[in-house]
Design an enzyme around this catalytic site. Structure first.
Site, short mmCIF file in Angstrom:
data_model
loop_
_atom_site.label_atom_id
_atom_site.label_comp_id
_atom_site.label_asym_id
_atom_site.label_seq_id
_atom_site.Cartn_x
_atom_site.Cartn_y
_atom_site.Cartn_z
N GLY A 142 0.80 -1.22 0.00
CA GLY A 142 0.00 0.00 0.00
C GLY A 142 0.83 1.26 0.00
N SER A 170 -7.06 -9.00 -3.43
CA SER A 170 -7.36 -8.16 -2.27
C SER A 170 -6.35 -7.02 -2.13
CB SER A 170 -7.36 -9.01 -1.00
OG SER A 170 -6.05 -9.47 -0.72
N LEU A 172 -5.61 -4.99 -4.69
CA LEU A 172 -5.87 -3.94 -5.68
C LEU A 172 -6.72 -2.79 -5.13
CD1 LEU A 172 -6.44 -6.15 -8.86
CD2 LEU A 172 -4.32 -5.16 -7.97
N ARG A 174 -5.93 -0.94 -2.83
CA ARG A 174 -5.06 0.16 -2.41
C ARG A 174 -3.66 0.13 -3.04
NH1 ARG A 174 -5.54 -3.94 0.46
NH2 ARG A 174 -3.77 -4.96 1.40
N LYS A 187 5.09 -9.31 -7.01
CA LYS A 187 4.89 -7.86 -6.85
C LYS A 187 6.08 -7.08 -7.39
CE LYS A 187 1.62 -7.63 -3.07
NZ LYS A 187 1.34 -7.15 -1.70
N ASP A 231 4.34 -3.63 7.49
CA ASP A 231 3.20 -3.57 8.41
C ASP A 231 3.40 -4.50 9.61
OD1 ASP A 231 2.96 -6.04 7.34
OD2 ASP A 231 0.84 -5.90 6.83
N ASN A 232 4.64 -4.77 9.97
CA ASN A 232 4.82 -5.60 11.16
C ASN A 232 5.97 -5.06 12.00
OD1 ASN A 232 7.42 -7.27 10.58
ND2 ASN A 232 6.24 -7.31 8.68
N CYS A 289 -2.98 -4.40 9.28
CA CYS A 289 -4.02 -4.03 8.32
C CYS A 289 -4.82 -5.25 7.88
CB CYS A 289 -3.41 -3.35 7.11
SG CYS A 289 -2.86 -1.70 7.47
N CYS A 445 -11.21 -17.09 14.60
CA CYS A 445 -11.33 -15.72 14.10
C CYS A 445 -10.98 -15.80 12.61
CB CYS A 445 -10.40 -14.75 14.86
SG CYS A 445 -8.67 -15.12 14.67
#
Ligand code: ZN
Length: 487
Positions: A142, A170, A172, A174, A187, A231-232, A289, A445
């Site tokens: 992102g 999932s 696309l 962002r 990627k 993101d970690n 996220c 979950c």
């Protein structure tokens, strides 16, 4: 019998303000040790407590980096010039430390960058600095997507990208550097193609690997600026520590739901990430996220702020976000700014640093760099049940068991397992009387993280038969019911 030692601006206060001082010929180590003896305040800037030359201090003999000669054993002959260059120095970072950038722009490039060239703040000098500059984007997701595209468009000469993922539908929502045409592809290849479509003059170097303590220094050393779009927490600390040890600016961005943060951590000029957050939060306390969601346009704003800071650092203009934490709330459409202070007790950039090498960041954060679910091949523990075993229990009518969903109601709306009871994890303490202490409590979950925490909590409250459904509803869709939607 003397050599000349050039002192960089940040170190001049320790040598009475001199730009250069005389030294005695010898090895690099000998010359610098004698220098530190003559100016004791320099000692801790040049050498670690173990007496080793600090990794963020580069030394040049003439115009050669001594690391590419014989390191600190390199002999400095009489009459030579030795330059001490913290890997970033002067107003701009990188190749521009002496103000001269040895690149030219072709007529085609001049046309392309004309809107930059007519601005005095950029001009020919700034555009050349961009061209000779380099940035490493950790992550092509992102934040990395808009950052890479704008940095390529702006003319940053070399863009490195690290990622090891493939483009998924999932993403696309962002990750705008990728598209339908690159679904399922790496990627990195997707990003490289898009960047070259925007600007063929850019060199793109890709690293299809997980950032680790083993490869970070080697890869980072080659770049002027590092932009952290991960993101970690283990990677955040790893990026920070590697940047501090190498003296590189770390352009930081983070996003969660509707909120974003940005700063520039640069230990030579201000605080680092550890000054702000000395310890990581306990695993699972702050959802990623993937767990908490993110508004698709949010990384556009934060990633472009990161790109802006990279451009400013490379051309050496403006006020960077060093020492400031910019907070953005998309729902309220408000920006706020916090002053950050350098922590004198910071374990890596403080006055008495205790960390002088990269550590095991997964252990430090008590979590995994790879995240959970589909890479988890460890044996099922007694606190867990696999989705295959769950399927058997369900086929047998779930006798003596309660299937408990601890996600949020809006996730329940997307998909749920038949026969499950919904109690969101944070509301569990108020609903314990609805649960049986004698039944098996099978808890799930989305991916198995929140449910593992819920199981730990339930056990502590006396529900000894609570078990976590390994991998959550994602594992269910993967291994049991492929028609089940994933999100
Ligand atoms: Zn620090």
């Amino acid at each position: 019998m003397s050599v000349m030692i050039r002192i960089p601006t940040p170190l001049r206060p320790y040598v009475g303000g001199s730009k250069q001082v005389d030294g005695q010929a010898g090895t690099v180590e000998g010359v610098l040790a004698a220098l530190a003896q003559q100016y004791p305040d320099l000692q801790r800037h040049l050498f670690s407590e173990q007496g080793k030359l600090r990794s963020f201090v580069n030394v040049y003999l003439g115009d050669e980096d001594v690391r590419y000669l014989k390191g600190t054993e390199t002999v400095v002959p009489d009459g030579a010039t030795l330059s001490i260059v913290p890997s970033v120095a002067g107003g701009a970072v990188g190749h521009s430390h002496n103000g001269v950038v040895d690149v030219t722009l072709s007529n085609e490039e001049i046309r392309r960058y004309s809107r930059h060239l007519i601005m005095p703040e950029v001009g020919m000098g700034g555009q050349k600095r961009l061209k000779s500059g380099s940035v490493l984007l950790v992550g092509a997701g992102g934040l990395g997507s808009p950052a890479a595209m704008y940095l390529a468009a702006a003319g940053v000469g070399r863009i490195g990208i690290m990622d090891f993922d493939v483009v998924d539908e999932s993403n696309l929502q962002r990750q705008i550097i990728h598209g339908m045409s690159t679904l399922g592809k790496s990627k990195l290849e997707s990003a490289r193609a898009r960047i070259h479509d925007i600007n063929p003059f850019i060199q793109v170097d890709t690293y299809e690997e997980l950032l680790t303590s083993e490869n970070a220094t080697r890869i980072f050393a080659d770049y002027d600026v590092i932009a952290d779009g991960t993101d970690n927490f283990p990677t955040r600390y790893l990026v920070n520590d590697a940047c501090v040890l190498l003296g590189k600016p770390n352009v930081y961005g983070s996003i969660f739901r509707f909120e974003g943060q940005a700063s520039v951590f640069w230990a030579e000029r201000g605080p680092c990430y550890r000054c702000l957050y000395p310890e990581p939060p306990p695993p699972g306390l702050v959802p990623s996220c993937a767990e908490g969601g993110v508004l698709g346009v949010l990384p556009g704003v934060i990633g472009v702020i990161q790109a802006t800071e990279v451009v400013k650092l490379l051309i050496g203009e403006g006020e960077s976000l060093v020492g400031r934490l910019l907070l953005y709330d998309a729902l309220d459409m408000k920006f706020r700014e916090l002053k950050l202070r350098k922590d004198p007790t910071c374990p890596i950039c403080g006055e008495h640093p205790t960390i002088d090498h990269l550590i095991d960041y997964e252990a430090f954060c008590g979590t995994s760099l790879r995240g959970v679910d589909n890479t988890d091949t460890t044996p099922i523990t007694t606190d867990e049940i696999s989705v295959k075993d769950l399927q058997q229990r369900m086929n047998a009518g779930l006798q003596g068991a309660t299937l408990l969903d601890v996600r949020e109601p809006h996730e329940w709306e997307i998909v749920r397992l038949p026969g499950a009871k919904l109690i969101p994890r944070m509301q569990l303490p108020n609903h314990l009387n609805e649960l049986s202490q004698t039944d098996d409590l099978l808890v799930y979950c989305r991916s198995g993280v929140r449910s593992a925490q819920a199981v730990a909590f339930l056990k502590s409250m006396g529900f000894r038969k609570a078990r976590n459904i390994r991998g959550g509803i994602l594992a269910w869709a993967r291994e049991v019911d492929p028609s089940s939607p994933v999100y």
